[in-house]
Design an enzyme around this catalytic site. Sequence first.
Site, short mmCIF file in Angstrom:
data_model
loop_
_atom_site.label_atom_id
_atom_site.label_comp_id
_atom_site.label_asym_id
_atom_site.label_seq_id
_atom_site.Cartn_x
_atom_site.Cartn_y
_atom_site.Cartn_z
CG ASP A 119 -3.05 1.23 -2.54
OD1 ASP A 119 -3.41 1.51 -1.53
OD2 ASP A 119 -2.44 0.18 -2.69
CE LYS A 146 -4.26 -1.99 2.11
NZ LYS A 146 -4.86 -1.98 0.60
N GLY A 189 -18.73 4.81 -5.66
CA GLY A 189 -18.03 5.92 -5.80
C GLY A 189 -17.53 6.23 -4.29
#
Length: 296
Positions: A246, A39, A219
């Site tokens: 990410d 990440k 979203g």
Amino acid sequence: MKIINFGSINIDHVYSVPHFVQPGETLASHSYQTFAGGKGLNQSVAIARAGAEVLHAGKIGTDGEWLRKDLDKAGVDTSNIEIEDKIPTGHAIIQVLSEGQRENCILLFGGANQSIQSSEIDDVLAQTKSGDIILLQNEINAVSEIIEKSYKKGLRIVLNPAPFDSEIRNLPLDKIDILILNETEGEGLTNHRDPQTIVDDLAKKLPDCTVILTLGEHGVMCRDKTELIKIPAKEVEVVDTTAAGDTFIGYFVAEISQGTELEQALITATQAAAICVTRRGAAVSIPTRAEVTNAI
């Protein structure tokens, strides 16, 4: 304004499978690939590709020096990446469903990411000044210590509490400026599943924090002190969701570091994530600023 990402650096082993492996099952994969990941690394690459300067702090084993080179090529400052001689680089085993389905399954080994020392934290933070941004995830050790020390220095703290575990609840979340999380992490922190309830609950608990809840194909929802913002997802053909979150985070942090208004930063980050999911892999799937701009 400087961006410091104190985050993980992993080697991703990605297997394309017809379904996730079940207990006791041996399953043949359709394909196997190795990528730079983690990440932290993914978010640093996203920040750099968004056109912002980012210093990445973290640790790798001797088997991961190629990852530093990949970050260098992406335009990330790697001067604060340390090599741990006795511990291997962190890695992830990622199952990705075939036929463009939206899910993945990840097994994570922390490795060198879990060996950060207090002195190394102090060395990194000595290079910052009040108002700089520090970005954190939950794939390294000492996150609580980094938050406390960053707060004392007056840094703007952005936390992505992923992957979620019970220790997240023990972090000094009241010192966070921006919390970016998905529905799983939101449920872990609030015990609620409804997105609106998650956001409202976190906003009540953390009144000085901007809360951003990513909702995948639905979203993103954001609440700060003054407003609730909802941004719809872009309709695209999904190939691999591995680095979508990410990518969103990296682009969002890059935008706010450059003074972009909150709603526009969310729109840009959502578009970047939409492009990311149309490609396989983690860091390699993150789009450039030009690709995002042309797609908006």
